[in-house]
Motif scaffolding. Sequence first.
Motif, PDB file in Angstrom:
ATOM      1  N   ALA A   1     -70.357 153.554  32.903  1.00  0.00           N
ATOM      2  CA  ALA A   1     -69.147 154.319  33.187  1.00  0.00           C
ATOM      3  C   ALA A   1     -68.845 154.228  34.676  1.00  0.00           C
ATOM      4  O   ALA A   1     -69.713 153.859  35.474  1.00  0.00           O
ATOM      5  CB  ALA A   1     -69.334 155.771  32.776  1.00  0.00           C
ATOM      6  N   VAL A   2     -67.606 154.562  35.033  1.00  0.00           N
ATOM      7  CA  VAL A   2     -67.234 154.646  36.454  1.00  0.00           C
ATOM      8  C   VAL A   2     -66.848 156.089  36.761  1.00  0.00           C
ATOM      9  O   VAL A   2     -66.613 156.884  35.840  1.00  0.00           O
ATOM     10  CB  VAL A   2     -66.065 153.691  36.802  1.00  0.00           C
ATOM     11  CG1 VAL A   2     -66.434 152.254  36.522  1.00  0.00           C
ATOM     12  CG2 VAL A   2     -64.808 154.100  36.048  1.00  0.00           C
ATOM     13  N   LEU A   3     -66.795 156.406  38.041  1.00  0.00           N
ATOM     14  CA  LEU A   3     -66.364 157.760  38.399  1.00  0.00           C
ATOM     15  C   LEU A   3     -64.846 157.873  38.413  1.00  0.00           C
ATOM     16  O   LEU A   3     -64.286 158.964  38.277  1.00  0.00           O
ATOM     17  CB  LEU A   3     -66.915 158.149  39.776  1.00  0.00           C
ATOM     18  CG  LEU A   3     -68.386 158.544  39.828  1.00  0.00           C
ATOM     19  CD1 LEU A   3     -68.810 158.756  41.270  1.00  0.00           C
ATOM     20  CD2 LEU A   3     -68.663 159.798  39.010  1.00  0.00           C
TER      21      LEU A   3
ATOM     22  N   THR B   1     -64.925 156.488  31.874  1.00  0.00           N
ATOM     23  CA  THR B   1     -65.275 157.269  33.073  1.00  0.00           C
ATOM     24  C   THR B   1     -66.403 158.239  32.744  1.00  0.00           C
ATOM     25  O   THR B   1     -66.664 158.554  31.584  1.00  0.00           O
ATOM     26  CB  THR B   1     -64.077 158.090  33.573  1.00  0.00           C
ATOM     27  OG1 THR B   1     -63.708 159.023  32.543  1.00  0.00           O
ATOM     28  CG2 THR B   1     -62.897 157.196  33.914  1.00  0.00           C
ATOM     29  N   MET B   2     -67.035 158.711  33.781  1.00  0.00           N
ATOM     30  CA  MET B   2     -68.108 159.697  33.611  1.00  0.00           C
ATOM     31  C   MET B   2     -67.563 160.960  32.953  1.00  0.00           C
ATOM     32  O   MET B   2     -68.223 161.561  32.119  1.00  0.00           O
ATOM     33  CB  MET B   2     -68.718 160.057  34.979  1.00  0.00           C
ATOM     34  CG  MET B   2     -69.660 159.046  35.542  1.00  0.00           C
ATOM     35  SD  MET B   2     -71.049 158.579  34.500  1.00  0.00           S
ATOM     36  CE  MET B   2     -71.810 160.141  34.167  1.00  0.00           C
ATOM     37  N   ALA B   3     -66.335 161.333  33.337  1.00  0.00           N
ATOM     38  CA  ALA B   3     -65.740 162.550  32.779  1.00  0.00           C
ATOM     39  C   ALA B   3     -65.617 162.420  31.258  1.00  0.00           C
ATOM     40  O   ALA B   3     -65.911 163.371  30.513  1.00  0.00           O
ATOM     41  CB  ALA B   3     -64.383 162.811  33.418  1.00  0.00           C
TER      42      ALA B   3
ATOM     43  N   PHE C   1     -71.333 152.461  37.273  1.00  0.00           N
ATOM     44  CA  PHE C   1     -70.801 151.363  38.085  1.00  0.00           C
ATOM     45  C   PHE C   1     -70.010 151.985  39.228  1.00  0.00           C
ATOM     46  O   PHE C   1     -68.965 152.583  39.017  1.00  0.00           O
ATOM     47  CB  PHE C   1     -69.932 150.448  37.219  1.00  0.00           C
ATOM     48  CG  PHE C   1     -69.156 149.407  37.987  1.00  0.00           C
ATOM     49  CD1 PHE C   1     -69.631 148.873  39.187  1.00  0.00           C
ATOM     50  CD2 PHE C   1     -67.938 148.928  37.490  1.00  0.00           C
ATOM     51  CE1 PHE C   1     -68.907 147.913  39.889  1.00  0.00           C
ATOM     52  CE2 PHE C   1     -67.209 147.967  38.188  1.00  0.00           C
ATOM     53  CZ  PHE C   1     -67.686 147.466  39.394  1.00  0.00           C
ATOM     54  N   TRP C   2     -70.550 151.856  40.446  1.00  0.00           N
ATOM     55  CA  TRP C   2     -69.875 152.374  41.639  1.00  0.00           C
ATOM     56  C   TRP C   2     -68.921 151.285  42.122  1.00  0.00           C
ATOM     57  O   TRP C   2     -69.365 150.246  42.594  1.00  0.00           O
ATOM     58  CB  TRP C   2     -70.899 152.721  42.719  1.00  0.00           C
ATOM     59  CG  TRP C   2     -70.278 153.309  43.942  1.00  0.00           C
ATOM     60  CD1 TRP C   2     -69.723 152.623  44.972  1.00  0.00           C
ATOM     61  CD2 TRP C   2     -70.137 154.701  44.251  1.00  0.00           C
ATOM     62  NE1 TRP C   2     -69.229 153.492  45.908  1.00  0.00           N
ATOM     63  CE2 TRP C   2     -69.472 154.787  45.489  1.00  0.00           C
ATOM     64  CE3 TRP C   2     -70.502 155.884  43.601  1.00  0.00           C
ATOM     65  CZ2 TRP C   2     -69.169 155.998  46.095  1.00  0.00           C
ATOM     66  CZ3 TRP C   2     -70.210 157.091  44.205  1.00  0.00           C
ATOM     67  CH2 TRP C   2     -69.541 157.145  45.436  1.00  0.00           C
ATOM     68  N   VAL C   3     -67.633 151.496  41.975  1.00  0.00           N
ATOM     69  CA  VAL C   3     -66.657 150.426  42.217  1.00  0.00           C
ATOM     70  C   VAL C   3     -66.433 150.192  43.713  1.00  0.00           C
ATOM     71  O   VAL C   3     -66.341 149.057  44.170  1.00  0.00           O
ATOM     72  CB  VAL C   3     -65.322 150.749  41.515  1.00  0.00           C
ATOM     73  CG1 VAL C   3     -64.337 149.600  41.699  1.00  0.00           C
ATOM     74  CG2 VAL C   3     -65.556 151.001  40.033  1.00  0.00           C
ATOM     75  N   GLY C   4     -66.362 151.274  44.486  1.00  0.00           N
ATOM     76  CA  GLY C   4     -66.112 151.131  45.924  1.00  0.00           C
ATOM     77  C   GLY C   4     -64.635 151.026  46.240  1.00  0.00           C
ATOM     78  O   GLY C   4     -63.812 150.734  45.366  1.00  0.00           O
ATOM     79  N   CYS C   5     -64.284 151.255  47.505  1.00  0.00           N
ATOM     80  CA  CYS C   5     -62.871 151.263  47.912  1.00  0.00           C
ATOM     81  C   CYS C   5     -62.236 149.891  47.761  1.00  0.00           C
ATOM     82  O   CYS C   5     -61.135 149.760  47.232  1.00  0.00           O
ATOM     83  CB  CYS C   5     -62.738 151.692  49.370  1.00  0.00           C
ATOM     84  SG  CYS C   5     -63.430 153.307  49.682  1.00  0.00           S
TER      85      CYS C   5
END
Lengths: 263, 446
Positions: free
Chosen positions: A55-57, A9-11, A24-28
Amino acid sequence: MAEALKVPTMAEYMAEGKKPEVLFWVGCAGSFDDRAKKITKAFVKLLHEAGVDFAVLGTEESCTGDPAKRAGNEFLFQMQAATNIEVLNGYEIEKVVTACPHCFNTIKNEYPALGGNYEVMHHTQFLKTLLNEGKLKVEGGKFKGKRITFHDPCYLGRANGEYEAPRDLLRKLEVELVEMRKCKSNGLCCGAGGGQMFKEPEPGNKDVNIERTEQAMEVKPEVIAAGCPFCNTMMTDGVKGTNKEDSVAVMDVAELIANAHDL
Amino acid sequence: MQIIAQVLFLIALVAGIGFFVRNIRRVLRNIKLGREVDRTDNKGERFAKMARIAFGQSKMVKRPVSGLLHVIVYVGFVIINIEVLEIIIDGLFGTHRILSFMGGFYDFLIASFEILALLVLIGVIVFWIRRNILNIYRFLSRELKGWPKNDANYILYFEMVLMVLFLVMNATDYQLQLNGAPHYASEAGIVGSFPISQFLLPIFDGMSNATLIIIERAAWWLHILGILFFLNYLYYSKHLHILLAFPNVYFSKLQPQGEMDNLQSVTDEVKLMMDPDADPFAAPAEEEEGADPAKFGASDVFDLNQVQLLNSYTCTECGRCTAECPANQTGKKLSPRKIMMDTRDRLEEVGDIINTKGKYEDNGKQLLDDFILREELWACTTCNACVEACPVGIDPLSIILDMRRYLVMEESAAPNELAIAMTNIENNGAPWPYNQQDRLNWAKEN
């Protein structure tokens, strides 16, 4: 049991004082929909395979606001956009890749006017650059010679003029690419856009996804390739409606590549 | 005698053009009832787009049969205007074929006009057959009943008559030149070349010069009066597109089709809400004196922008948008063409009120519900097929979106399931009822 995917993750990156190459923006849909989650995982496998630093958010990601905006709720859209842009800018994100054309279109085209400026790529575009750079090796494999037709997602195709990236990837798999009578800029919607995914259609003769699936069936494909989680769902339902689910598969381009090489 | 004809001609010309100017001013006044929108950027790109799509007809030929026929009629229309210029000069000064001093080039011009006139005639006849005999989906929609259907046919009849008159005029003129009739015959010999109308000569066999002159003059007058009438018919007809297609394409959206505008009024509110320093109890900023409070979205033509209203006047009702619309193809009520026609009909209604009363007075009607139904608006998938299909850069989707904005933000009238999805987005950050904290669960599942 395969071991769980490694998804930073970004964190976590932030905690280590590092920045990934791409978000990588995963989306709903990619996060919550059981079918779309498989696309998400396939894409992550490809990112690992190509050694992409991503990374993902994760829990910090929220809906881009696309369905709200297109249903007319500009207020909710801009609240979502403002929050997301704050998070993205906070992490100093420069490059975003997403497997959802709706997220792609919104972040690429509608966020800049609200203060969110990023280089945004659809996953098929990103995979194509990985191929061109030689980071990802794709040739032939399990789908070689199979009859495959590609359903253009409206928000990748007409909305943003990208018709070739997904097709180039399919050609790399050496499939027999067949085009539907309505394709590219004349492609027919799957019926899910503009918030339709979340409501019953208005009364008519038939549902849009059935019409589109019938058009796909005309070319007798073994696989209907998609590039959007919503199209994927709509076409999968359509194929079930024609009782062809045993002979015709609906798969995302990323899944096709990952499966071709048994990733 | 000759001078009377010249004076009558001048009167007809001034009246025809004067009435046309009055009507065009009304169109512009009506368009200006809409909200202002800035489309003055990227002039080069806009000109190029106009040259390609409006002048070059690049999107017309996407449907090859109607596209090619349209190109013929269009080229014929544009080029035959040179002949109209000559007719006007001859009419005003009592001359005969004033441009014939160009010699061989003049012969070439007249010959090409004749060939074009024949091609236009054929094109228009095929158009008529397509509209009235072949059951083409685009021409069968419910919004095409009555006036829209008649309007299309009147134009076709009109063009047929104009082209026949043109050829008759040339044929009799040619015969008169052959007969060496005074005023018609020229020292330079036969002026003009008549590859098509020469085949009409047997019809006029054995007629006296006097009869021929009557026929020639009648055809000449009917032709030019017909053109003046046609010019003034435009305002009442979908045929206004022959003028408005150019500005319409010029002012069309240049951004990617998927990009929908962000409402500035909403941005201002959102910024205020998210600003930690904003005083929640502060009095609202003073509005300009007499300014209407901002309305979100559109319920009537006044809420649409000027380009959207220009779009409605430009629409030719060809129905390419509707034929491509996924909702329409699957039997739903939405027809993008009807959205454009309704917008123009409402705007015309408003314009008529202004014409008779001097200003707009509420007549108890509006675009929403009285013209465009909610069911139509909610059937749209925002797929942009209608925008892509339009040969003249009309954007029906932007009107649909603005009206949805009104329904949702002013009336809270979204369909129930959509309202639930919106609540989910608001509370959970996803249109489905899942917790935002579960967003990464997929990574842990096998």
